[in-house]
Scaffold this motif. Structure first.
Motif, PDB file in Angstrom:
ATOM      1  N   SER A 187       0.829  -1.197   0.000  1.00 45.59           N
ATOM      2  CA  SER A 187       0.000   0.000   0.000  1.00 45.59           C
ATOM      3  C   SER A 187       0.867   1.252   0.000  1.00 45.59           C
ATOM      4  N   ASP A 188       1.002   1.875  -1.175  1.00 45.12           N
ATOM      5  CA  ASP A 188       1.682   3.164  -1.309  1.00 45.12           C
ATOM      6  C   ASP A 188       3.092   3.133  -0.717  1.00 45.12           C
ATOM      7  N   VAL A 189       3.874   2.130  -1.121  1.00 43.35           N
ATOM      8  CA  VAL A 189       5.219   1.944  -0.574  1.00 43.35           C
ATOM      9  C   VAL A 189       6.251   2.665  -1.432  1.00 43.35           C
ATOM     10  N   SER A 190       7.182   3.306  -0.779  1.00 46.21           N
ATOM     11  CA  SER A 190       8.304   3.938  -1.468  1.00 46.21           C
ATOM     12  C   SER A 190       9.616   3.348  -0.944  1.00 46.21           C
ATOM     13  N   LEU A 191      10.622   3.354  -1.802  1.00 45.70           N
ATOM     14  CA  LEU A 191      11.941   2.840  -1.440  1.00 45.70           C
ATOM     15  C   LEU A 191      12.980   3.570  -2.265  1.00 45.70           C
ATOM     16  N   ARG A 192      14.102   3.866  -1.650  1.00 44.66           N
ATOM     17  CA  ARG A 192      15.213   4.490  -2.367  1.00 44.66           C
ATOM     18  C   ARG A 192      16.511   3.847  -1.907  1.00 44.66           C
ATOM     19  N   ILE A 193      17.483   3.825  -2.804  1.00 45.55           N
ATOM     20  CA  ILE A 193      18.795   3.299  -2.454  1.00 45.55           C
ATOM     21  C   ILE A 193      19.833   3.937  -3.368  1.00 45.55           C
ATOM     22  N   ALA A 194      20.976   4.285  -2.800  1.00 42.22           N
ATOM     23  CA  ALA A 194      22.034   4.961  -3.548  1.00 42.22           C
ATOM     24  C   ALA A 194      23.040   3.940  -4.082  1.00 42.22           C
ATOM     25  N   PRO A 195      23.862   4.332  -5.047  1.00 44.78           N
ATOM     26  CA  PRO A 195      24.906   3.435  -5.543  1.00 44.78           C
ATOM     27  C   PRO A 195      25.842   3.017  -4.407  1.00 44.78           C
ATOM     28  N   GLY A 196      26.137   1.731  -4.317  1.00 47.17           N
ATOM     29  CA  GLY A 196      27.063   1.232  -3.306  1.00 47.17           C
ATOM     30  C   GLY A 196      26.481   1.125  -1.914  1.00 47.17           C
ATOM     31  N   GLU A 197      25.209   1.473  -1.756  1.00 47.07           N
ATOM     32  CA  GLU A 197      24.580   1.404  -0.440  1.00 47.07           C
ATOM     33  C   GLU A 197      24.022   0.002  -0.202  1.00 47.07           C
ATOM     34  N   VAL A 198      24.055  -0.429   1.062  1.00 48.70           N
ATOM     35  CA  VAL A 198      23.421  -1.683   1.456  1.00 48.70           C
ATOM     36  C   VAL A 198      22.212  -1.337   2.315  1.00 48.70           C
ATOM     37  N   LEU A 199      21.037  -1.683   1.815  1.00 51.45           N
ATOM     38  CA  LEU A 199      19.782  -1.393   2.504  1.00 51.45           C
ATOM     39  C   LEU A 199      19.182  -2.680   3.042  1.00 51.45           C
ATOM     40  N   GLY A 200      18.945  -2.723   4.351  1.00 54.41           N
ATOM     41  CA  GLY A 200      18.273  -3.863   4.949  1.00 54.41           C
ATOM     42  C   GLY A 200      16.769  -3.668   4.876  1.00 54.41           C
ATOM     43  N   LEU A 201      16.076  -4.600   4.231  1.00 53.14           N
ATOM     44  CA  LEU A 201      14.615  -4.538   4.122  1.00 53.14           C
ATOM     45  C   LEU A 201      14.046  -5.601   5.051  1.00 53.14           C
ATOM     46  N   VAL A 202      13.389  -5.157   6.128  1.00 51.79           N
ATOM     47  CA  VAL A 202      12.973  -6.094   7.168  1.00 51.79           C
ATOM     48  C   VAL A 202      11.493  -5.944   7.491  1.00 51.79           C
ATOM     49  N   GLY A 203      10.963  -6.968   8.120  1.00 51.93           N
ATOM     50  CA  GLY A 203       9.563  -6.985   8.505  1.00 51.93           C
ATOM     51  C   GLY A 203       9.162  -8.416   8.821  1.00 51.93           C
ATOM     52  N   ASP A 204       8.050  -8.574   9.528  1.00 56.89           N
ATOM     53  CA  ASP A 204       7.576  -9.902   9.867  1.00 56.89           C
ATOM     54  C   ASP A 204       7.057 -10.607   8.614  1.00 56.89           C
ATOM     55  N   ASN A 205       6.768 -11.891   8.729  1.00 58.99           N
ATOM     56  CA  ASN A 205       6.168 -12.616   7.606  1.00 58.99           C
ATOM     57  C   ASN A 205       4.866 -11.945   7.184  1.00 58.99           C
ATOM     58  N   GLY A 206       4.707 -11.727   5.890  1.00 59.20           N
ATOM     59  CA  GLY A 206       3.511 -11.068   5.388  1.00 59.20           C
ATOM     60  C   GLY A 206       3.571  -9.555   5.407  1.00 59.20           C
ATOM     61  N   ALA A 207       4.726  -8.999   5.746  1.00 58.41           N
ATOM     62  CA  ALA A 207       4.847  -7.542   5.815  1.00 58.41           C
ATOM     63  C   ALA A 207       4.876  -6.898   4.436  1.00 58.41           C
ATOM     64  N   GLY A 208       5.238  -7.671   3.417  1.00 55.62           N
ATOM     65  CA  GLY A 208       5.256  -7.134   2.053  1.00 55.62           C
ATOM     66  C   GLY A 208       6.643  -6.977   1.461  1.00 55.62           C
ATOM     67  N   LYS A 209       7.668  -7.315   2.219  1.00 54.77           N
ATOM     68  CA  LYS A 209       9.029  -7.086   1.723  1.00 54.77           C
ATOM     69  C   LYS A 209       9.372  -7.953   0.512  1.00 54.77           C
ATOM     70  N   SER A 210       8.904  -9.209   0.520  1.00 54.10           N
ATOM     71  CA  SER A 210       9.177 -10.079  -0.629  1.00 54.10           C
ATOM     72  C   SER A 210       8.426  -9.601  -1.870  1.00 54.10           C
ATOM     73  N   THR A 211       7.191  -9.165  -1.687  1.00 50.35           N
ATOM     74  CA  THR A 211       6.424  -8.657  -2.829  1.00 50.35           C
ATOM     75  C   THR A 211       7.077  -7.410  -3.406  1.00 50.35           C
ATOM     76  N   LEU A 212       7.540  -6.522  -2.545  1.00 55.16           N
ATOM     77  CA  LEU A 212       8.204  -5.304  -3.018  1.00 55.16           C
ATOM     78  C   LEU A 212       9.464  -5.645  -3.795  1.00 55.16           C
ATOM     79  N   SER A 213      10.241  -6.596  -3.290  1.00 55.07           N
ATOM     80  CA  SER A 213      11.469  -6.975  -3.984  1.00 55.07           C
ATOM     81  C   SER A 213      11.160  -7.637  -5.322  1.00 55.07           C
TER      82      SER A 213
END
Length: 266
Positions: free
Chosen positions: A25-51
């Motif tokens: 629902s209306d998710v935004s994400l940003r990441i810079a070159p060379g950056e390591v971003l941890g995407l976390v959340g419980d099961n069903g949080a939506g992180k796998s769908t976003l990826s």
């Protein structure tokens, strides 16, 4: 005057519904070159769908994706790969009965012409595989070993090495250290450091929160299909991340109520 760093990836307003289930629902994400971003959340949080949206495996219902400030639309993983976005899934998608070099070059094996006939150039493939692994600091004694005979950490390294060999701008890793021994975990984390040091933007999905504090620059927390918090890794703690994941210190907005969250930036 500090030069502004352009985001490698900018996802804005991403939404995805599966029937009555609002997965994103209306998710935004940003990441810079060379950056390591941890995407976390419980099961069903939506992180796998976003990826999967970013890797082209899922087409969103709404929202935009920009790669290096250029708007893109991914209908398939091939579209994402053409934009230099690679994803290593938890199941690795390796062929156990094929050797290391064969897995690294699967689908793009080097060939040579003999009397007008195309033949697999095995010598070149193994030489190139050794060079590729050396550049990434991956230790595999023999590229002729079948993948089924490798340890879990070595298999994970091969999957990451294959993705890195496509010259990605963005590398998404889904639970790369799950079920690995301690020494193997450190080897995979070091590989993440190596890849990011080459300017690749890395998105790390993991339930091993301690790994976040070893390799990530920043984390993004998802809860019930929404992005609920971002933190620089130097400005948070495992305790706070756990609280954000389980929702104990804020009231999560649901799609039905739209209640306001307290103390957490969306």
């Amino acid at each position: 005057m500090t030069e502004k760093t352009t985001d490698r990836v900018r996802m804005t307003g991403i939404s995805k519904r599966y029937g009555p289930i609002l997965s994103l629902s209306d998710v935004s994400l940003r990441i810079a070159p060379g950056e390591v971003l941890g995407l976390v959340g419980d099961n069903g949080a939506g992180k796998s769908t976003l990826s999967k949206v970013l890797s082209g495996a899922v087409v969103p219902d709404a929202g935009t994706i920009e790669i290096d400030e250029e708007t893109v639309r991914f209908e398939t993983p091939a579209d994402a790969r053409a934009a230099h976005v690679e994803m290593v899934y938890q199941d690795l998608s390796l062929c156990d009965t094929i050797d290391v070099a064969g897995n690294l070059f699967l689908g793009r094996e080097p060939v040579r012409r003999v009397a007008g006939v195309s033949l697999l150039d095995k010598r070149r493939m193994h030489d190139d595989a050794k060079a590729m692994l050396e550049r990434l600091g991956i230790v595999i004694a023999d590229t002729r070993q079948k993948v089924e005979n490798l340890s879990g950490g070595q298999r994970q390294s091969i999957a990451i090495g294959r993705a890195a060999s496509f010259d990605p701008k963005v590398l998404i890793m889904d639970e790369p250290t799950a079920a690995l021994a301690v020494a193997e975990v450190e080897a995979v984390l070091e590989l993440i450091r190596t890849v990011s040091a080459r300017g690749v933007s890395v998105i790390l999905i993991t339930h091993r929160l301690q790994d976040l504090f070893l390799v990530c620059d920043r984390i993004q927390v998802m809860y019930e299909g929404r992005s609920v918090a971002e933190r620089k890794i130097s400005e948070t703690s495992i305790e706070e991340v756990v609280d954000l994941i389980v929702g104990r210190k804020f009231t999560a907005r649901s799609a039905a109520r739209g209640d306001r969250q307290e103390g957490v930036s969306a």
